[in-house]
Scaffold this motif. Structure first.
Motif, mmCIF file in Angstrom:
data_model
loop_
_atom_site.group_PDB
_atom_site.id
_atom_site.type_symbol
_atom_site.label_atom_id
_atom_site.label_comp_id
_atom_site.label_asym_id
_atom_site.label_seq_id
_atom_site.Cartn_x
_atom_site.Cartn_y
_atom_site.Cartn_z
ATOM 1 N N PHE A 101 43.905 37.443 31.180
ATOM 2 C CA PHE A 101 44.332 38.381 30.144
ATOM 3 C C PHE A 101 44.032 37.802 28.759
ATOM 4 O O PHE A 101 43.591 38.509 27.849
ATOM 5 C CB PHE A 101 45.829 38.668 30.292
ATOM 6 C CG PHE A 101 46.358 39.738 29.378
ATOM 7 C CD1 PHE A 101 46.101 41.075 29.622
ATOM 8 C CD2 PHE A 101 47.118 39.400 28.268
ATOM 9 C CE1 PHE A 101 46.593 42.064 28.776
ATOM 10 C CE2 PHE A 101 47.620 40.383 27.421
ATOM 11 C CZ PHE A 101 47.347 41.717 27.673
ATOM 12 N N ALA A 133 38.503 48.033 37.033
ATOM 13 C CA ALA A 133 39.625 48.494 36.212
ATOM 14 C C ALA A 133 40.079 49.901 36.570
ATOM 15 O O ALA A 133 41.184 50.317 36.190
ATOM 16 C CB ALA A 133 39.253 48.438 34.739
ATOM 17 N N ALA A 136 43.437 50.006 38.285
ATOM 18 C CA ALA A 136 44.468 49.118 37.748
ATOM 19 C C ALA A 136 45.531 49.890 36.980
ATOM 20 O O ALA A 136 45.315 51.017 36.534
ATOM 21 C CB ALA A 136 43.837 48.075 36.848
ATOM 22 N N GLN A 137 46.680 49.252 36.829
ATOM 23 C CA GLN A 137 47.761 49.762 35.991
ATOM 24 C C GLN A 137 48.381 48.595 35.244
ATOM 25 O O GLN A 137 48.600 47.529 35.821
ATOM 26 C CB GLN A 137 48.844 50.454 36.828
ATOM 27 C CG GLN A 137 48.476 51.849 37.299
ATOM 28 C CD GLN A 137 49.671 52.538 37.946
ATOM 29 O OE1 GLN A 137 50.473 51.917 38.636
ATOM 30 N NE2 GLN A 137 49.802 53.836 37.715
ATOM 31 N N LEU A 138 48.664 48.794 33.960
ATOM 32 C CA LEU A 138 49.311 47.742 33.189
ATOM 33 C C LEU A 138 50.812 47.766 33.429
ATOM 34 O O LEU A 138 51.408 48.826 33.547
ATOM 35 C CB LEU A 138 49.031 47.916 31.698
ATOM 36 C CG LEU A 138 47.580 47.752 31.239
ATOM 37 C CD1 LEU A 138 47.507 47.901 29.720
ATOM 38 C CD2 LEU A 138 47.013 46.410 31.669
ATOM 39 N N ASP A 139 51.408 46.584 33.483
ATOM 40 C CA ASP A 139 52.857 46.444 33.561
ATOM 41 C C ASP A 139 53.320 45.909 32.209
ATOM 42 O O ASP A 139 53.186 44.711 31.925
ATOM 43 C CB ASP A 139 53.240 45.481 34.686
ATOM 44 C CG ASP A 139 54.746 45.307 34.819
ATOM 45 O OD1 ASP A 139 55.494 45.855 33.976
ATOM 46 O OD2 ASP A 139 55.179 44.605 35.750
ATOM 47 N N LEU A 143 52.997 41.741 31.002
ATOM 48 C CA LEU A 143 51.566 41.712 30.704
ATOM 49 C C LEU A 143 50.927 40.362 31.034
ATOM 50 O O LEU A 143 49.737 40.294 31.320
ATOM 51 C CB LEU A 143 51.333 42.031 29.225
ATOM 52 C CG LEU A 143 51.458 43.499 28.804
ATOM 53 C CD1 LEU A 143 51.363 43.610 27.283
ATOM 54 C CD2 LEU A 143 50.397 44.359 29.477
ATOM 55 N N SER A 145 51.683 38.430 33.581
ATOM 56 C CA SER A 145 51.778 38.132 35.025
ATOM 57 C C SER A 145 52.604 36.873 35.292
ATOM 58 O O SER A 145 52.217 35.996 36.065
ATOM 59 C CB SER A 145 50.384 37.959 35.634
ATOM 60 O OG SER A 145 49.614 39.121 35.467
ATOM 61 N N THR A 153 44.650 41.213 40.892
ATOM 62 C CA THR A 153 45.402 42.168 40.081
ATOM 63 C C THR A 153 45.356 41.794 38.608
ATOM 64 O O THR A 153 45.176 42.645 37.728
ATOM 65 C CB THR A 153 46.861 42.237 40.556
ATOM 66 O OG1 THR A 153 46.883 42.669 41.922
ATOM 67 C CG2 THR A 153 47.667 43.218 39.717
ATOM 68 N N GLU A 156 41.919 42.710 37.227
ATOM 69 C CA GLU A 156 41.775 44.157 37.047
ATOM 70 C C GLU A 156 42.551 44.637 35.823
ATOM 71 O O GLU A 156 42.071 45.473 35.051
ATOM 72 C CB GLU A 156 42.260 44.881 38.303
ATOM 73 C CG GLU A 156 41.348 44.673 39.504
ATOM 74 C CD GLU A 156 41.936 45.216 40.785
ATOM 75 O OE1 GLU A 156 43.142 45.577 40.793
ATOM 76 O OE2 GLU A 156 41.204 45.280 41.795
ATOM 77 N N ARG A 157 43.738 44.099 35.626
ATOM 78 C CA ARG A 157 44.544 44.494 34.469
ATOM 79 C C ARG A 157 43.894 44.037 33.169
ATOM 80 O O ARG A 157 43.942 44.740 32.158
ATOM 81 C CB ARG A 157 45.952 43.923 34.595
ATOM 82 C CG ARG A 157 46.796 44.631 35.656
ATOM 83 C CD ARG A 157 48.139 43.957 35.828
ATOM 84 N NE ARG A 157 48.997 44.716 36.732
ATOM 85 C CZ ARG A 157 50.176 44.312 37.165
ATOM 86 N NH1 ARG A 157 50.659 43.126 36.766
ATOM 87 N NH2 ARG A 157 50.894 45.053 37.982
ATOM 88 N N SER A 158 43.279 42.864 33.173
ATOM 89 C CA SER A 158 42.623 42.381 31.956
ATOM 90 C C SER A 158 41.448 43.278 31.585
ATOM 91 O O SER A 158 41.201 43.535 30.398
ATOM 92 C CB SER A 158 42.156 40.930 32.133
ATOM 93 O OG SER A 158 41.002 40.841 32.958
#
Length: 286
Positions: A101, A133, A136-139, A143, A145, A153, A156-158
């Protein structure tokens, strides 16, 4: 035309630089490793006689390096560099951010801010997206992790974060009446085994040269073409996503629909705010 390519000393970034140099652009390779950058420059100059090429010291895992980058005026920047960790251990940047990230997204977010005054009025900011991506889904509660880390994961989020940043940058540019462009480009399925040799930078084994993956995938030279098109094509518009024509995996570049997790301006705005807080800077769009 002067273009900075982050991660331009290897992989897709090298081929972006080579192809832009073939079109007459002056290319600057952003790299943290001087020795690797010099090898890439030597190969580039052999492939493109008379190429105008140099390197700039850049470590996207260190915000001090990002903020201190030295370049001249730029007509485009290709935010290409990235890291993918396969091991189970969570790692951090110099500034304490989760490494993927931090490098893939936060480093490029801060770099865009650092370069803003050097970007020409009609400059293009090209951000490297990824096929990965799309699922993917952002948390926003995690952010970095820190609670549950899974390399795939986190990567993919990055890459989703990079895409959302680019699209939010486009919205802000349009709102400000700017003539700069923010564009996303992804390489599709780009493999080393399908990439032409550039010794000593990249050399395939005899077995790799026989790979049947070329039926549905492509090499990193072809994977570079969407970014080159986004950086220099006359038919490119801000807010577009460019990728390979055939199922998003291989073929000539074309624009793709902005949908799914990409079409979420609320998430993009939240990410921008969080990124500005984490890096201490933000592109001064006006």
């Amino acid at each position: 035309m002067a273009v900075l390519v982050t991660g331009g000393n290897a992989g897709i970034g090298y081929f972006v630089a080579e192809q832009l140099a073939q079109q007459g652009a002056e290319v600057v390779l952003g790299s943290r490793d001087e020795a690797k950058a010099e090898v890439a420059l030597r190969v580039l100059r052999e492939r493109v006689p008379g190429a105008r090429a140099s390197w700039a010291r850049l470590d996207l895992a260190d915000l001090a390096s990002v903020k201190g980058i030295e370049t001249g005026p730029l007509d485009a920047v290709v935010l290409n560099a990235g890291v993918y960790l396969e091991g189970p251990e969570r790692r951090e940047t110099e500034d304490g951010h989760e490494l993927m990230f931090g490098v893939n997204h936060l480093g490029h977010f801060a770099l865009t801010a650092a370069l803003w005054d050097r970007l020409t009025p009609e400059a293009r900011i090209v951000t490297a997206g990824s096929f990965a991506a799309k699922s993917a889904q952002l948390d926003f509660t995690d952010l970095q992790s820190t609670r549950s880390y899974a390399p795939k994961t986190a990567y993919e989020r990055s890459k989703l974060a990079q895409t959302l940043f680019a699209l939010e940058l486009d919205r802000r540019l349009r709102a400000a009446g700017s003539s700069k462009l923010s564009v996303v480009a992804h390489p599709g399925g780009a493999l080393d085994s399908l990439t032409p040799d550039r010794p000593p930078l990249h050399v395939r084994s005899a077995r790799q040269k026989l790979s049947l993956a070329r039926i549905v995938l492509q090499g990193k030279d072809d994977g570079a073409r969407p970014a080159v098109r986004a950086a220099a094509g006359p038919d490119v518009h801000s807010g577009q996503i460019w990728g390979p024509r055939m199922f998003g995996l291989k073929g000539r570049p074309r624009p793709e629909p902005v949908r799914g997790p990409y079409a979420d301006p609320e998430a993009a705005a939240r990410l921008w705010a969080a990124s500005a807080e984490l890096t201490g800077v933000e592109p001064p769009v006006s």
